[in-house]
Design a protein around this motif. Sequence first.
Motif, PDB file in Angstrom:
ATOM      1  N   GLY A 133       5.727  -6.042  -9.026  1.00 26.96           N
ATOM      2  CA  GLY A 133       4.824  -5.948  -7.889  1.00 26.96           C
ATOM      3  C   GLY A 133       5.493  -5.520  -6.602  1.00 26.96           C
ATOM      4  O   GLY A 133       5.020  -5.836  -5.515  1.00 26.96           O
ATOM      5  N   THR A 134       6.573  -4.778  -6.724  1.00 24.75           N
ATOM      6  CA  THR A 134       7.313  -4.306  -5.555  1.00 24.75           C
ATOM      7  C   THR A 134       7.107  -2.807  -5.391  1.00 24.75           C
ATOM      8  O   THR A 134       7.382  -2.041  -6.318  1.00 24.75           O
ATOM      9  CB  THR A 134       8.821  -4.583  -5.724  1.00 24.75           C
ATOM     10  OG1 THR A 134       9.004  -5.976  -5.953  1.00 24.75           O
ATOM     11  CG2 THR A 134       9.592  -4.152  -4.505  1.00 24.75           C
TER      12      THR A 134
ATOM     13  N   GLY B 236       4.373   3.517  -3.344  1.00 26.43           N
ATOM     14  CA  GLY B 236       5.673   3.610  -2.694  1.00 26.43           C
ATOM     15  C   GLY B 236       5.817   4.929  -1.982  1.00 26.43           C
ATOM     16  O   GLY B 236       4.830   5.609  -1.705  1.00 26.43           O
ATOM     17  N   PHE B 237       7.052   5.292  -1.717  1.00 29.75           N
ATOM     18  CA  PHE B 237       7.340   6.540  -1.015  1.00 29.75           C
ATOM     19  C   PHE B 237       8.531   7.234  -1.641  1.00 29.75           C
ATOM     20  O   PHE B 237       9.411   6.598  -2.214  1.00 29.75           O
ATOM     21  CB  PHE B 237       7.647   6.279   0.466  1.00 29.75           C
ATOM     22  CG  PHE B 237       6.466   5.802   1.250  1.00 29.75           C
ATOM     23  CD1 PHE B 237       5.454   6.677   1.617  1.00 29.75           C
ATOM     24  CD2 PHE B 237       6.358   4.477   1.609  1.00 29.75           C
ATOM     25  CE1 PHE B 237       4.358   6.232   2.340  1.00 29.75           C
ATOM     26  CE2 PHE B 237       5.276   4.012   2.330  1.00 29.75           C
ATOM     27  CZ  PHE B 237       4.271   4.901   2.699  1.00 29.75           C
TER      28      PHE B 237
ATOM     29  N   ASP C 284       3.959  -3.203   8.102  1.00 34.12           N
ATOM     30  CA  ASP C 284       2.576  -3.474   7.711  1.00 34.12           C
ATOM     31  C   ASP C 284       2.555  -4.309   6.424  1.00 34.12           C
ATOM     32  O   ASP C 284       2.397  -3.779   5.324  1.00 34.12           O
ATOM     33  CB  ASP C 284       1.836  -2.157   7.509  1.00 34.12           C
ATOM     34  CG  ASP C 284       0.337  -2.328   7.328  1.00 34.12           C
ATOM     35  OD1 ASP C 284      -0.127  -3.471   7.116  1.00 34.12           O
ATOM     36  OD2 ASP C 284      -0.370  -1.306   7.396  1.00 34.12           O
ATOM     37  N   PRO C 285       2.713  -5.635   6.562  1.00 38.63           N
ATOM     38  CA  PRO C 285       2.782  -6.502   5.374  1.00 38.63           C
ATOM     39  C   PRO C 285       1.550  -6.399   4.470  1.00 38.63           C
ATOM     40  O   PRO C 285       1.687  -6.470   3.249  1.00 38.63           O
ATOM     41  CB  PRO C 285       2.922  -7.905   5.960  1.00 38.63           C
ATOM     42  CG  PRO C 285       3.492  -7.706   7.317  1.00 38.63           C
ATOM     43  CD  PRO C 285       2.945  -6.389   7.795  1.00 38.63           C
ATOM     44  N   ALA C 286       0.375  -6.222   5.039  1.00 40.45           N
ATOM     45  CA  ALA C 286      -0.836  -6.124   4.212  1.00 40.45           C
ATOM     46  C   ALA C 286      -0.792  -4.860   3.354  1.00 40.45           C
ATOM     47  O   ALA C 286      -1.130  -4.894   2.166  1.00 40.45           O
ATOM     48  CB  ALA C 286      -2.081  -6.140   5.094  1.00 40.45           C
ATOM     49  N   ARG C 287      -0.374  -3.754   3.939  1.00 36.14           N
ATOM     50  CA  ARG C 287      -0.264  -2.505   3.168  1.00 36.14           C
ATOM     51  C   ARG C 287       0.832  -2.633   2.124  1.00 36.14           C
ATOM     52  O   ARG C 287       0.679  -2.175   0.991  1.00 36.14           O
ATOM     53  CB  ARG C 287       0.021  -1.330   4.091  1.00 36.14           C
ATOM     54  CG  ARG C 287       0.089  -0.017   3.337  1.00 36.14           C
ATOM     55  CD  ARG C 287       0.245   1.160   4.247  1.00 36.14           C
ATOM     56  NE  ARG C 287       0.203   2.398   3.482  1.00 36.14           N
ATOM     57  CZ  ARG C 287       0.787   3.513   3.847  1.00 36.14           C
ATOM     58  NH1 ARG C 287       1.430   3.564   5.004  1.00 36.14           N
ATOM     59  NH2 ARG C 287       0.723   4.586   3.096  1.00 36.14           N
TER      60      ARG C 287
ATOM     61  N   GLY D  14       2.290  -3.004  -3.501  1.00 34.66           N
ATOM     62  CA  GLY D  14       2.920  -3.756  -4.581  1.00 34.66           C
ATOM     63  C   GLY D  14       1.961  -3.988  -5.742  1.00 34.66           C
ATOM     64  O   GLY D  14       2.343  -3.854  -6.905  1.00 34.66           O
ATOM     65  N   ARG D  15       0.718  -4.322  -5.412  1.00 33.18           N
ATOM     66  CA  ARG D  15      -0.286  -4.509  -6.473  1.00 33.18           C
ATOM     67  C   ARG D  15      -0.526  -3.195  -7.217  1.00 33.18           C
ATOM     68  O   ARG D  15      -0.607  -3.168  -8.455  1.00 33.18           O
ATOM     69  CB  ARG D  15      -1.590  -5.039  -5.889  1.00 33.18           C
ATOM     70  CG  ARG D  15      -1.543  -6.511  -5.512  1.00 33.18           C
ATOM     71  CD  ARG D  15      -2.925  -7.071  -5.215  1.00 33.18           C
ATOM     72  NE  ARG D  15      -3.614  -6.340  -4.166  1.00 33.18           N
ATOM     73  CZ  ARG D  15      -3.516  -6.600  -2.852  1.00 33.18           C
ATOM     74  NH1 ARG D  15      -2.747  -7.583  -2.434  1.00 33.18           N
ATOM     75  NH2 ARG D  15      -4.192  -5.886  -1.980  1.00 33.18           N
TER      76      ARG D  15
END
Length: 94
Positions: free
Chosen positions: A13-14, A34-35, A55-58, A63-64
């Motif tokens: 989930g990373t 990711g990027f 942006d922790p929510a993003r 991750g999901r």
Amino acid sequence: EFGLTPIEAMACGTPTLLTDTGDFRNMTVEGETGFIVPTGDVDALAARLREMLADPARLEAMGRAARLKAERDHDVHREMAGIHEVYARLWAGG
């Protein structure tokens, strides 16, 4: 070049931050799981890392999405079959 580390991270989930080396560019969906940054471009790497951490929510959503992509595209049986195919071609001299 192919490595399992990005797939293992995604399975946990990373989201990934990868260089455009070898098959790495095919392991992530840019901006979704990711990027990808150019190999050797430290400034681009730092900028993307700052963007991800800002942006922790993003980051959590990425991750999901990474986990789902790992489950869908990199099932352990599929990976084993792919690795077996490579070795079979090598042993056959091809």
